[in-house]
Design a protein around this motif. Structure first.
Motif, PDB file in Angstrom:
ATOM      1  N   LEU A  28     -10.512   4.151   0.366  1.00 60.30           N
ATOM      2  CA  LEU A  28      -9.114   4.040   0.786  1.00 60.30           C
ATOM      3  C   LEU A  28      -8.780   5.032   1.871  1.00 60.30           C
ATOM      4  CD1 LEU A  28      -7.431   3.548  -2.636  1.00 60.30           C
ATOM      5  CD2 LEU A  28      -7.185   2.080  -0.630  1.00 60.30           C
ATOM      6  N   LEU A  29      -9.233   6.264   1.675  1.00 59.55           N
ATOM      7  CA  LEU A  29      -8.907   7.295   2.648  1.00 59.55           C
ATOM      8  C   LEU A  29      -9.558   6.991   3.986  1.00 59.55           C
ATOM      9  CD1 LEU A  29      -8.919  10.549   0.564  1.00 59.55           C
ATOM     10  CD2 LEU A  29      -7.019   9.429   1.694  1.00 59.55           C
ATOM     11  N   ARG A  31     -10.196   4.068   5.113  1.00 57.74           N
ATOM     12  CA  ARG A  31      -9.401   3.002   5.725  1.00 57.74           C
ATOM     13  C   ARG A  31      -8.144   3.572   6.336  1.00 57.74           C
ATOM     14  NH1 ARG A  31      -9.198  -1.456   1.266  1.00 57.74           N
ATOM     15  NH2 ARG A  31     -11.369  -2.046   1.295  1.00 57.74           N
ATOM     16  N   ARG A 216       9.201   4.131   5.418  1.00 59.44           N
ATOM     17  CA  ARG A 216       8.833   3.347   4.227  1.00 59.44           C
ATOM     18  C   ARG A 216      10.062   3.126   3.353  1.00 59.44           C
ATOM     19  NH1 ARG A 216       4.114   6.320   4.626  1.00 59.44           N
ATOM     20  NH2 ARG A 216       4.934   8.005   3.345  1.00 59.44           N
ATOM     21  N   ARG A 219      12.157   0.363   4.918  1.00 59.43           N
ATOM     22  CA  ARG A 219      11.577  -0.970   4.734  1.00 59.43           C
ATOM     23  C   ARG A 219      11.699  -1.397   3.277  1.00 59.43           C
ATOM     24  NH1 ARG A 219       5.861  -0.959   6.573  1.00 59.43           N
ATOM     25  NH2 ARG A 219       5.880   1.304   6.374  1.00 59.43           N
ATOM     26  N   ALA A 220      11.639  -0.420   2.362  1.00 59.49           N
ATOM     27  CA  ALA A 220      11.808  -0.737   0.942  1.00 59.49           C
ATOM     28  C   ALA A 220      13.230  -1.239   0.679  1.00 59.49           C
ATOM     29  CB  ALA A 220      11.514   0.494   0.081  1.00 59.49           C
ATOM     30  N   ASP A 223      13.820  -4.896   1.239  1.00 64.49           N
ATOM     31  CA  ASP A 223      13.335  -5.861   0.251  1.00 64.49           C
ATOM     32  C   ASP A 223      14.048  -5.752  -1.097  1.00 64.49           C
ATOM     33  OD1 ASP A 223      11.490  -7.194   1.827  1.00 64.49           O
ATOM     34  OD2 ASP A 223       9.986  -5.647   1.545  1.00 64.49           O
ATOM     35  N   LEU A 231      13.689   4.417  -7.453  1.00 65.32           N
ATOM     36  CA  LEU A 231      12.586   5.303  -7.075  1.00 65.32           C
ATOM     37  C   LEU A 231      13.093   6.573  -6.383  1.00 65.32           C
ATOM     38  CD1 LEU A 231      10.104   2.569  -5.878  1.00 65.32           C
ATOM     39  CD2 LEU A 231       9.914   3.960  -7.931  1.00 65.32           C
ATOM     40  N   ILE A 233      15.495   6.813  -3.858  1.00 65.51           N
ATOM     41  CA  ILE A 233      15.914   6.740  -2.463  1.00 65.51           C
ATOM     42  C   ILE A 233      17.446   6.658  -2.389  1.00 65.51           C
ATOM     43  CG2 ILE A 233      15.887   5.291  -0.391  1.00 65.51           C
ATOM     44  CD1 ILE A 233      13.021   4.457  -1.264  1.00 65.51           C
TER      45      ILE A 233
ATOM     46  N   LEU B  93       5.955  -5.031   2.440  1.00 64.66           N
ATOM     47  CA  LEU B  93       5.042  -3.897   2.502  1.00 64.66           C
ATOM     48  C   LEU B  93       3.683  -4.289   1.916  1.00 64.66           C
ATOM     49  CD1 LEU B  93       7.800  -2.579   2.967  1.00 64.66           C
ATOM     50  CD2 LEU B  93       7.063  -0.667   1.576  1.00 64.66           C
ATOM     51  N   ILE B  96      -0.367  -0.904  -1.243  1.00 62.64           N
ATOM     52  CA  ILE B  96      -0.367   0.559  -1.367  1.00 62.64           C
ATOM     53  C   ILE B  96       0.935   1.162  -0.837  1.00 62.64           C
ATOM     54  CG2 ILE B  96      -1.537   1.136   0.815  1.00 62.64           C
ATOM     55  CD1 ILE B  96      -3.102   3.238  -1.047  1.00 62.64           C
ATOM     56  N   GLU B  97       1.522   0.526   0.181  1.00 65.28           N
ATOM     57  CA  GLU B  97       2.807   1.037   0.672  1.00 65.28           C
ATOM     58  C   GLU B  97       3.886   0.939  -0.405  1.00 65.28           C
ATOM     59  OE1 GLU B  97       2.947   0.466   5.511  1.00 65.28           O
ATOM     60  OE2 GLU B  97       3.266  -1.282   4.268  1.00 65.28           O
ATOM     61  N   MET B 100       3.374   3.843  -2.401  1.00 64.54           N
ATOM     62  CA  MET B 100       3.738   5.050  -1.636  1.00 64.54           C
ATOM     63  C   MET B 100       5.241   5.296  -1.695  1.00 64.54           C
ATOM     64  SD  MET B 100       1.145   4.614   1.602  1.00 64.54           S
ATOM     65  CE  MET B 100       1.420   6.133   2.511  1.00 64.54           C
ATOM     66  N   VAL B 101       6.027   4.220  -1.715  1.00 60.39           N
ATOM     67  CA  VAL B 101       7.474   4.389  -1.826  1.00 60.39           C
ATOM     68  C   VAL B 101       7.812   5.074  -3.154  1.00 60.39           C
ATOM     69  CG1 VAL B 101       9.704   3.206  -1.924  1.00 60.39           C
ATOM     70  CG2 VAL B 101       7.959   2.412  -0.338  1.00 60.39           C
ATOM     71  N   ARG B 129      -0.602   8.819   0.267  1.00 59.08           N
ATOM     72  CA  ARG B 129      -1.524   7.696   0.162  1.00 59.08           C
ATOM     73  C   ARG B 129      -2.581   7.956  -0.906  1.00 59.08           C
ATOM     74  NH1 ARG B 129      -3.236   3.079   3.268  1.00 59.08           N
ATOM     75  NH2 ARG B 129      -1.284   3.265   4.375  1.00 59.08           N
ATOM     76  N   ALA B 145      -5.418  -2.638  -2.392  1.00 53.55           N
ATOM     77  CA  ALA B 145      -4.521  -1.686  -1.734  1.00 53.55           C
ATOM     78  C   ALA B 145      -3.967  -2.159  -0.394  1.00 53.55           C
ATOM     79  CB  ALA B 145      -5.233  -0.351  -1.563  1.00 53.55           C
ATOM     80  N   GLU B 146      -4.839  -2.685   0.467  1.00 51.10           N
ATOM     81  CA  GLU B 146      -4.381  -2.991   1.827  1.00 51.10           C
ATOM     82  C   GLU B 146      -3.842  -4.416   1.975  1.00 51.10           C
ATOM     83  OE1 GLU B 146      -3.889  -0.719   3.856  1.00 51.10           O
ATOM     84  OE2 GLU B 146      -4.997   0.853   2.808  1.00 51.10           O
TER      85      GLU B 146
END
Ligand SMILES: Nc1ncnc2c1ncn2[C@@H]1O[C@H](COP(=O)(O)OP(=O)(O)O)[C@@H](O)[C@H]1O
Ligand SMILES: [Mg+2]
Lengths: 345, 262
Positions: A28-29, A31, A216, A219-220, A223, A231, A233, B93, B96-97, B100-101, B129, B145-146
């Motif tokens: 993952l990292l 990527r 982020r 964008r959250a 939706d 969460l 925000i 999203l 994983i995003e 992340m939120v 992440r 994840a992606e």
């Protein structure tokens, strides 16, 4: 040899960094490293276009049209941050264009404030107005928000029309030239470069924001506001923040338009202009930085290109816009990106 | 000290008393389940606890602190997290995003740093992440994840919500029907996930219809019917409670629930 040295050093550094990160061999990292490098990659084609276009331009007219594309690209990008990313509509954004435009017109003439400073003050004034107006307005949702922002835009246009002592009323007023370091900014080619670079700077900042914690969160909110709140925000605060940022982008575009044309009328902040900005965002692609520019390009260039249709110009323009929306529903850039297997735009 | 206390929570919608004077205490580090027929008021109770809905009466305490009038975002910052029965995914999203939120309350960059992508933001993004990837791994979604969140199957979206809530490192986690729509194998996996969460010291409040799951994982069970408390007790007490069998479990359900342990 001396050319290679920095490259070698870079490779060495890279290897050391990789070795240091080797402890966590998470795929993952790895990527993520790729993604991080890709943050600004959507700008590469735009930079290429900015550089290549002048080679094809045969007259000042082309420079002027291209400059206008980048100018409206900045405004559309600002509105796109609000609409496409945070999901909040505004039908009054031309109001901020008006504030930016009248700032560079009135600042130097009425108060003797240097144009560059007026330009900055205009952006700050737009931020302030957005902050004050946004607080109550952004509590509204969807259609109600649309109508409230519509009212805001109309209100500003009326102010610019009625305050004739300051603004010259419906006839408008002349805008003094922008002088940078004793060098008057004049000529379509100069404005082409100023606006292209300004757009790119705006795009980098927008992409930075999108890929940050704040981005982020925004964008959250688009939706699911409920999930975002749960969460942690602060939805109201984040919406206000993006409204202010969005207003600053649009205000800067307004200042540029006034300086480019050397003359402004209240039409700059009119209802039609606001709708035009929304159309650019939706046409180019909601939530797409490159789409903002493409949307601006379509609505700036098409009317010029369609003059050969004479009185049917607007009919043809309307048909094309309808066609794009029917066949490329997500907007031009996201639809084409999806069709050609591309990722994000 | 109890991790979560609810006292006389009540709310009505147009004359319907969705939740009517419900009180309970959840000890720290346990699985506390809330069961009852559809429309009993379980989700509304979660909404009252998480601040999405205001109680006409009583209050809520989180780890001893009165959090009655707090907004959802303030509750989140104090360590309450939840999932939703009707999914609330960030569908634009990536997987994983989304998670992340969930880290939002642990992120501390300013807007200017974000706009300029200062090194602190890059560092923050990396840390966020990494934590999100860990949370995804815990629910078995590491490989997705992606991917775009909108492309996941329903069962995976349920887990994604759990990972997102976990990423916020809650003290108390409310799970609203995490196994709904899951096949028996997936339900077993959800059970393992819940056990893992509790093992980390998180207090879990579970709303669930799958009685095997409920009876297996719960330390205590609270039964609601028509917005009111019907009973509360251990798994054994609840599945042998005549009123609960009549109102909710039914004779077959009680037998099924009894089979859960065996
Ligand atoms: N926002 C709302 N508006 C009106 N009625 C609601 C609302 N939310 C829940 N209700 C009603 O409250 C009752 C309890 O619903 P709910 O909490 O969803 O039950 P459960 O989760 O136990 O199935 C139901 O009668 C439902 O119709
Ligand atoms: Mg429910």
């Amino acid at each position: 040899m001396s050319m290679l040295a920095p490259l070698e050093r870079f490779r060495l550094l890279q290897r050391r960094r990789l070795a240091a990160a080797g402890a966590s061999k998470s795929i993952l990292l790895d990527r993520f490293r790729l993604l991080r490098r890709r943050r600004l990659i959507s700008l590469v084609p735009i930079v290429a276009i900015v550089i290549i276009l002048p080679l094809l331009f045969s007259s000042a007219y082309y420079y002027r049209v291209a400059a206008l594309v980048f100018l409206f690209g900045i405004a559309a990008l600002g509105l796109n941050l609000l609409m496409g990313f945070a999901g909040q509509v505004s039908l009054g954004h031309a109001g901020f264009m008006g504030i930016g435009a009248y700032a560079v017109a009135i600042g130097p003439t009425a108060f003797g404030i240097p144009p560059v400073l007026s330009f900055i003050l205009g952006a700050l004034l737009s931020a302030l107005v957005a902050f004050v107006v946004g607080r109550p307005i952004l509590r509204l949702k969807e259609h109600y928000l649309a109508v409230a922002t519509l009212g805001f835009g109309i209100l500003l246009a009326i102010v610019f029309t009625n305050e004739a002592n300051w603004t010259g009323g419906p006839d408008g007023m002349a805008v003094p030239q922008l002088i940078l370091f004793n060098w008057p900014l004049r000529g379509a080619a100069v404005w082409y470069w100023i606006l292209a670079v300004s757009f790119l700077v705006g795009a980098v900042i927008a992409l930075n924001l999108i890929n940050s914690p704040t981005g982020r969160a925004l964008r959250a909110i688009h939706d699911s506001e409920v999930a975002a709140r749960v969460l942690g925000i602060d939805v109201a605060q984040k919406k206000l923040m993006i409204f202010v940022i969005s207003a600053v982008y649009t205000s800067i575009a307004g200042s540029y338009l006034a300086l480019l044309d050397g003359y402004i009328t209240p039409q700059i902040s009119g209802f039609l202009r606001s709708i035009e900005l929304v159309a650019m965002v939706v046409l180019g692609g909601m939530g797409s930085v490159a789409g903002s520019l493409v949307g601006a390009a379509v609505l700036v260039i098409l009317p010029q290109a369609l003059t050969l249709f004479d009185e049917y110009e607007h009919v043809v323009l309307g048909l094309i816009v309808m066609g794009v929306m029917i066949f490329l529903r997500a907007g031009i850039v996201p639809s084409l990106a999806a069709a050609f297997g591309g990722g994000r735009s | 000290m109890s991790a979560l206390s609810a006292e006389r929570l009540s709310v009505a919608f147009g004359g319907v008393r969705a939740v009517d004077g419900v009180s309970f205490d959840v000890a720290a580090g346990i699985v506390f389940s809330i069961i009852g027929p559809n429309g009993a008021g379980k989700t509304t109770l979660f909404n009252l606890i998480s601040g999405l809905c205001r109680s006409h009466d009583g209050g809520v305490w989180l780890c001893g602190e009165d959090v009655t009038a707090l907004a959802p975002e303030d509750l989140a910052r104090r360590g309450l997290s939840r999932t939703f029965q009707n999914l609330q995914i960030f569908s634009h999203l990536t997987v994983i995003e989304n998670v992340m939120v969930g880290r939002h309350r642990h992120e501390a960059t300013g807007i200017l740093a974000d706009l300029l992508h200062l090194p602190a933001v890059a560092r923050q993004n990396r840390g966020t992440r990494k934590a999100a990837a860990e949370a995804l791994g815990r629910v078995g979604l590491g490989d997705a994840a992606e991917r775009s969140a909108s492309g996941l199957a329903y069962g995976h979206l349920k887990r994604l919500e759990i990972a997102r809530a976990l990423a916020s490192e809650p003290k108390v986690l409310l799970l609203d029907e995490p196994a709904a729509g899951c096949n028996p194998v997936e339900t077993r996996e959800i059970e393992a996930i819940i056990r893992g969460i509790v093992a980390d010291g998180v207090t879990v409040v579970l709303v669930e219809h799958d009685m095997r799951l409920v009876m297996n994982v719960s330390d205590r069970i609270h039964v609601l019917a028509n917005g009111r408390t019907l009973a509360e007790g251990t798994a054994v007490e609840i599945r042998t409670n005549a009123a609960v069998i009549e109102a909710y479990l039914g004779v077959r359900g009680a037998r099924e629930a009894a089979g859960a342990v065996g």
